[in-house]
Design an enzyme around this catalytic site. Structure first.
Site, PDB file in Angstrom:
ATOM      1  N   GLU A   1       0.871  -1.077   0.215  1.00 33.70           N
ATOM      2  CA  GLU A   1       0.227   0.085  -0.264  1.00 33.70           C
ATOM      3  C   GLU A   1       0.797   1.690   0.011  1.00 33.70           C
ATOM      4  O   GLU A   1       0.395   2.281  -0.097  1.00 33.70           O
ATOM      5  CB  GLU A   1      -1.000   0.119   1.250  1.00 33.70           C
ATOM      6  CG  GLU A   1      -1.916  -0.763   1.197  1.00 33.70           C
ATOM      7  CD  GLU A   1      -2.916  -1.143   2.563  1.00 33.70           C
ATOM      8  OE1 GLU A   1      -2.000  -0.361   3.562  1.00 33.70           O
ATOM      9  OE2 GLU A   1      -3.852  -1.946   2.090  1.00 33.70           O
TER      10      GLU A   1
ATOM     11  N   GLU B   1       7.680 -21.958   8.079  1.00 32.51           N
ATOM     12  CA  GLU B   1       7.802 -20.703   9.098  1.00 32.51           C
ATOM     13  C   GLU B   1       9.248 -21.290  10.378  1.00 32.51           C
ATOM     14  O   GLU B   1      10.084 -20.384  11.228  1.00 32.51           O
ATOM     15  CB  GLU B   1       6.535 -20.148   9.631  1.00 32.51           C
ATOM     16  CG  GLU B   1       6.287 -21.568  10.747  1.00 32.51           C
ATOM     17  CD  GLU B   1       5.121 -21.331  11.535  1.00 32.51           C
ATOM     18  OE1 GLU B   1       5.480 -21.027  12.755  1.00 32.51           O
ATOM     19  OE2 GLU B   1       3.958 -20.574  10.586  1.00 32.51           O
TER      20      GLU B   1
END
Length: 315
Positions: free
Chosen positions: A97, A128
């Site tokens: 963004e 992860e």
């Protein structure tokens, strides 16, 4: 059937998780599925309302991390988020963004997620759990000492996030560790540890809830206030907005109007002589300069509109 005793690693991990606030079981919510929908919604909303207060308790640490980040970025560094699962997705979201909001180059704010882009929509098994994957991902983007790496992990124990911070710190980059448990390994590994303790989740261990909300609030601050410090705004106006669609083109004109009080005709002329750059158009109108002069003044002021205006008025 295989017992947990046959897997000492899982027994150890289970004990570790049981010690985390974000994984704690809430006996008072053990029969929440028997409540009315409205009651569950009220309970969930009440839980969410506690998150801003948890963030407020860590504002000094957040501010210190932002100032350090802005200083690095002012010297040409990048802001890099690294996390797994929800935490990784939130980092990618915040990074994605920045270009339309602040006209940053896509390479200036990056989001790395364990398992790569496909992990945005599909869980990548085991990704992860690897510190090495994080080091490889940072090496792939050419990490330098001017960069800032933000490891994000609700538990504060995710190997990918810790590995990213450890690798970055060893190479002289600024490091920030954002977690939702006190005394986390992630915060300890980072130069700037930020621990937003939001408490147990409505659904046991579902850290996309309060923990995710807390992380989103902090990431909003990190990117937004850093960009304010870098001169990407003028007051509370997004003067570096990238007008990539009709809505943003209309917003650009409104921003110029709010900043200058100019007429529609004057705004169109100013945007025409500055190739549609909102900040340049505002400077052209307020300082009475042409497009090339506005660009030169802004370049000399490192993109800070207020400084460019002062320079123009001092001539």
């Amino acid at each position: 059937m295989t017992s947990t005793a046959d897997h000492p690693h899982y027994a150890e991990l289970r004990a570790e998780l049981e010690g985390l606030t974000t994984e704690a079981f809430r006996p008072d919510l053990a029969e929440i599925d028997r409540r009315s929908t409205l009651d569950i919604a009220r309970t969930m909303n009440d839980e969410d309302a506690t998150v801003p207060a948890a963030v407020a308790r860590r504002l000094p640490e957040i501010a210190a991390a932002i100032d350090a980040t802005a200083a690095r970025m002012a010297r040409g560094g990048r802001l890099v988020y690294a996390g797994a699962g929800t935490a990784g997705r939130l980092g990618v979201l915040d990074a994605s963004e920045c270009p339309p909001t602040f006209n940053t180059d896509p390479s200036e704010v990056l989001g790395l997620i364990a398992g790569g882009p496909s992990a945005l929509v599909t869980a990548v098994e085991g990704a992860e759990d690897s510190k090495e994957f994080a080091a490889e991902d940072l090496t792939a983007i050419g990490l330098t000492e001017r960069d800032t790496v933000v490891g994000i992990s609700a538990s504060g124990r995710t190997p990918y996030a810790i590995g990213a911070v450890e690798h970055a710190r060893a190479r002289g980059a600024l490091t920030i560790g954002l977690s939702c448990n006190a005394g986390s390994a992630l915060a300890a590994a980072a130069e700037h540890g930020i621990e937003i303790v939001v408490g147990p989740e409505l659904l046991t261990g579902s850290t996309r809830l309060k923990a995710g909300t807390a992380q989103k609030l902090v990431l909003n601050m990190l990117s937004t206030i850093t960009m304010i410090r870098l001169g990407k705004t003028y007051g509370n106006l997004m003067v570096d907005v990238r007008a990539s669609n009709d809505k943003l083109r209309a917003r650009s004109r409104r921003i110029v109007a709010l900043a200058t009080g100019a007429t529609d005709a004057e705004i169109e002329t100013a945007l025409a002589i500055t190739d549609g750059e909102v900040k340049n158009a505002i400077l052209a109108l307020l300082a009475g300069v042409d497009g090339p002069a506005a660009a030169r003044l802004l370049a000399a002021s490192d993109g800070h509109l207020r400084a460019a205006l002062e320079a123009a008025r001092a001539r």
